[in-house]
Design a protein around this motif. Structure first.
Motif, PDB file in Angstrom:
ATOM      1  N   HIS A  40       0.835  -1.204   0.000  1.00 44.84           N
ATOM      2  CA  HIS A  40       0.000   0.000   0.000  1.00 44.84           C
ATOM      3  C   HIS A  40       0.871   1.257   0.000  1.00 44.84           C
ATOM      4  O   HIS A  40       0.544   2.253  -0.639  1.00 44.84           O
ATOM      5  CB  HIS A  40      -0.938  -0.023   1.203  1.00 44.84           C
ATOM      6  CG  HIS A  40      -1.829   1.159   1.303  1.00 44.84           C
ATOM      7  ND1 HIS A  40      -2.702   1.540   0.309  1.00 44.84           N
ATOM      8  CD2 HIS A  40      -1.992   2.066   2.299  1.00 44.84           C
ATOM      9  CE1 HIS A  40      -3.361   2.621   0.690  1.00 44.84           C
ATOM     10  NE2 HIS A  40      -2.940   2.963   1.891  1.00 44.84           N
ATOM     11  N   ALA A  43       1.851   1.885  -3.421  1.00 47.21           N
ATOM     12  CA  ALA A  43       0.679   2.415  -4.132  1.00 47.21           C
ATOM     13  C   ALA A  43       0.484   3.893  -3.820  1.00 47.21           C
ATOM     14  O   ALA A  43       0.148   4.678  -4.712  1.00 47.21           O
ATOM     15  CB  ALA A  43      -0.573   1.620  -3.746  1.00 47.21           C
ATOM     16  N   SER A  70      -0.582   2.474  -9.070  1.00 45.64           N
ATOM     17  CA  SER A  70      -1.163   2.582  -7.741  1.00 45.64           C
ATOM     18  C   SER A  70      -2.276   1.550  -7.557  1.00 45.64           C
ATOM     19  O   SER A  70      -2.335   0.863  -6.539  1.00 45.64           O
ATOM     20  CB  SER A  70      -1.702   3.996  -7.518  1.00 45.64           C
ATOM     21  OG  SER A  70      -2.286   4.107  -6.239  1.00 45.64           O
ATOM     22  N   ILE A  71      -3.132   1.445  -8.560  1.00 43.49           N
ATOM     23  CA  ILE A  71      -4.222   0.457  -8.516  1.00 43.49           C
ATOM     24  C   ILE A  71      -3.652  -0.946  -8.391  1.00 43.49           C
ATOM     25  O   ILE A  71      -4.105  -1.755  -7.574  1.00 43.49           O
ATOM     26  CB  ILE A  71      -5.128   0.585  -9.763  1.00 43.49           C
ATOM     27  CG1 ILE A  71      -5.909   1.904  -9.706  1.00 43.49           C
ATOM     28  CG2 ILE A  71      -6.065  -0.611  -9.898  1.00 43.49           C
ATOM     29  CD1 ILE A  71      -6.566   2.295 -11.018  1.00 43.49           C
ATOM     30  N   GLU A  72      -2.626  -1.234  -9.185  1.00 43.37           N
ATOM     31  CA  GLU A  72      -2.006  -2.568  -9.178  1.00 43.37           C
ATOM     32  C   GLU A  72      -1.458  -2.912  -7.788  1.00 43.37           C
ATOM     33  O   GLU A  72      -1.708  -4.012  -7.271  1.00 43.37           O
ATOM     34  CB  GLU A  72      -0.886  -2.579 -10.217  1.00 43.37           C
ATOM     35  CG  GLU A  72      -0.102  -3.855 -10.295  1.00 43.37           C
ATOM     36  CD  GLU A  72       1.081  -3.719 -11.261  1.00 43.37           C
ATOM     37  OE1 GLU A  72       2.158  -4.246 -10.925  1.00 43.37           O
ATOM     38  OE2 GLU A  72       0.920  -3.091 -12.331  1.00 43.37           O
ATOM     39  N   ASN A  74      -2.300  -1.536  -4.875  1.00 40.06           N
ATOM     40  CA  ASN A  74      -3.392  -1.649  -3.910  1.00 40.06           C
ATOM     41  C   ASN A  74      -4.118  -2.983  -4.060  1.00 40.06           C
ATOM     42  O   ASN A  74      -4.516  -3.580  -3.062  1.00 40.06           O
ATOM     43  CB  ASN A  74      -4.355  -0.465  -4.026  1.00 40.06           C
ATOM     44  CG  ASN A  74      -3.905   0.708  -3.202  1.00 40.06           C
ATOM     45  OD1 ASN A  74      -3.469   0.543  -2.067  1.00 40.06           O
ATOM     46  ND2 ASN A  74      -3.993   1.898  -3.754  1.00 40.06           N
ATOM     47  N   LYS A  75      -4.275  -3.455  -5.282  1.00 41.89           N
ATOM     48  CA  LYS A  75      -4.897  -4.772  -5.485  1.00 41.89           C
ATOM     49  C   LYS A  75      -4.070  -5.870  -4.811  1.00 41.89           C
ATOM     50  O   LYS A  75      -4.624  -6.775  -4.197  1.00 41.89           O
ATOM     51  CB  LYS A  75      -5.066  -5.067  -6.972  1.00 41.89           C
ATOM     52  CG  LYS A  75      -6.204  -4.309  -7.628  1.00 41.89           C
ATOM     53  CD  LYS A  75      -6.369  -4.746  -9.086  1.00 41.89           C
ATOM     54  CE  LYS A  75      -7.437  -3.980  -9.797  1.00 41.89           C
ATOM     55  NZ  LYS A  75      -8.775  -4.151  -9.271  1.00 41.89           N
ATOM     56  N   HIS A  88      -8.542  -0.051  -0.325  1.00 40.23           N
ATOM     57  CA  HIS A  88      -9.747   0.041  -1.161  1.00 40.23           C
ATOM     58  C   HIS A  88     -10.043   1.497  -1.504  1.00 40.23           C
ATOM     59  O   HIS A  88     -10.358   1.837  -2.644  1.00 40.23           O
ATOM     60  CB  HIS A  88     -10.955  -0.575  -0.454  1.00 40.23           C
ATOM     61  CG  HIS A  88     -10.940  -2.059  -0.354  1.00 40.23           C
ATOM     62  ND1 HIS A  88     -11.104  -2.885  -1.446  1.00 40.23           N
ATOM     63  CD2 HIS A  88     -10.799  -2.882   0.710  1.00 40.23           C
ATOM     64  CE1 HIS A  88     -11.067  -4.148  -1.055  1.00 40.23           C
ATOM     65  NE2 HIS A  88     -10.874  -4.169   0.251  1.00 40.23           N
ATOM     66  N   LYS A  90      -7.969   4.168  -1.558  1.00 36.98           N
ATOM     67  CA  LYS A  90      -6.988   4.768  -2.464  1.00 36.98           C
ATOM     68  C   LYS A  90      -7.075   4.150  -3.858  1.00 36.98           C
ATOM     69  O   LYS A  90      -6.820   4.822  -4.853  1.00 36.98           O
ATOM     70  CB  LYS A  90      -5.576   4.623  -1.891  1.00 36.98           C
ATOM     71  CG  LYS A  90      -5.394   5.317  -0.551  1.00 36.98           C
ATOM     72  CD  LYS A  90      -5.537   6.815  -0.642  1.00 36.98           C
ATOM     73  CE  LYS A  90      -5.532   7.550   0.663  1.00 36.98           C
ATOM     74  NZ  LYS A  90      -4.455   7.387   1.565  1.00 36.98           N
ATOM     75  N   GLU A  91      -7.461   2.887  -3.931  1.00 40.12           N
ATOM     76  CA  GLU A  91      -7.706   2.271  -5.237  1.00 40.12           C
ATOM     77  C   GLU A  91      -8.845   3.021  -5.931  1.00 40.12           C
ATOM     78  O   GLU A  91      -8.772   3.339  -7.119  1.00 40.12           O
ATOM     79  CB  GLU A  91      -8.062   0.793  -5.069  1.00 40.12           C
ATOM     80  CG  GLU A  91      -8.336   0.085  -6.371  1.00 40.12           C
ATOM     81  CD  GLU A  91      -8.798  -1.352  -6.185  1.00 40.12           C
ATOM     82  OE1 GLU A  91      -8.836  -2.066  -7.193  1.00 40.12           O
ATOM     83  OE2 GLU A  91      -9.146  -1.756  -5.052  1.00 40.12           O
ATOM     84  N   HIS A  95      -8.813   5.061  -9.452  1.00 40.12           N
ATOM     85  CA  HIS A  95      -9.790   4.783 -10.522  1.00 40.12           C
ATOM     86  C   HIS A  95     -10.472   6.077 -10.965  1.00 40.12           C
ATOM     87  O   HIS A  95     -10.681   6.302 -12.163  1.00 40.12           O
ATOM     88  CB  HIS A  95     -10.843   3.766 -10.072  1.00 40.12           C
ATOM     89  CG  HIS A  95     -10.393   2.347 -10.129  1.00 40.12           C
ATOM     90  ND1 HIS A  95      -9.994   1.732 -11.299  1.00 40.12           N
ATOM     91  CD2 HIS A  95     -10.302   1.403  -9.157  1.00 40.12           C
ATOM     92  CE1 HIS A  95      -9.669   0.472 -11.041  1.00 40.12           C
ATOM     93  NE2 HIS A  95      -9.842   0.253  -9.747  1.00 40.12           N
ATOM     94  N   SER A 107     -14.796   0.292  -5.413  1.00 39.02           N
ATOM     95  CA  SER A 107     -13.696   0.339  -4.443  1.00 39.02           C
ATOM     96  C   SER A 107     -14.117   1.083  -3.175  1.00 39.02           C
ATOM     97  O   SER A 107     -13.818   0.637  -2.063  1.00 39.02           O
ATOM     98  CB  SER A 107     -12.469   1.013  -5.059  1.00 39.02           C
ATOM     99  OG  SER A 107     -11.939   0.235  -6.103  1.00 39.02           O
TER     100      SER A 107
END
Length: 167
Positions: A40, A43, A70-72, A74-75, A88, A90-91, A95, A107
């Protein structure tokens, strides 16, 4: 030891030393591959640098690669800790930055499901609905946050914490 490297990364992040923060988070991940907080943290760096790129270039598309990274990350953090509400959240913010409002809403909803006291997630979900002209859903999200805020304000009064009502 992994936690120590994570904390070092956090400290470097707050000092805006993103390159060394990445290295510290990488060291944390070398020791513990599924360190959700370190993932995180990476991210967060990508999200922040993406936002800064937009400001520097005055081009909304400039941070696209950073937001996707960042999304990657956080996932990956969420895979390690599915109840990681801030990941979730920050994802969802990332987005939104790339115009994926339905994924952002999902998210934000996950952030709320993970922590129903996540005020920012309620507000960001409402804002995303509002921007998409889904006014009834926006109002519903905003209305859901009111009792949470009231409860937090009451708790701050009892604990004599004067900072929360200002926030």
């Amino acid at each position: 030891i992994s936690e120590m490297h994570f904390k070092e990364g956090e400290s470097l992040f707050t000092k805006h030393d993103f390159q060394n923060a990445h290295l510290a988070y990488d060291n944390a991940l070398e020791i513990r591959k599924c360190n959700a907080k370190a993932l995180h943290g990476k991210a967060e760096i990508w999200l922040k640098t993406g936002e800064e790129l937009i400001v520097q270039t005055k081009n909304d598309q400039a941070g696209l690669v950073n937001f996707n990274k960042s999304i990657e990350f956080n996932k990956q953090a969420i895979l390690c800790n599915p109840k990681f509400s801030d990941a979730h959240l920050k994802e969802g913010l990332a987005h939104n930055k790339i115009g994926e409002s339905s994924l952002a809403i999902a998210s934000f909803s996950q952030a709320i499901e993970s922590d129903n006291n996540n005020v920012i997630a309620y507000i960001e979900r409402g804002n995303t609905y509002h921007l998409g002209k889904k006014y009834a859903e926006a109002i519903e999200s905003y209305n859901l946050v009111i009792p949470v805020l009231q409860k937090q304000i009451e708790a701050s009064k009892k604990s004599n914490d004067k900072s929360l009502p200002k926030k």
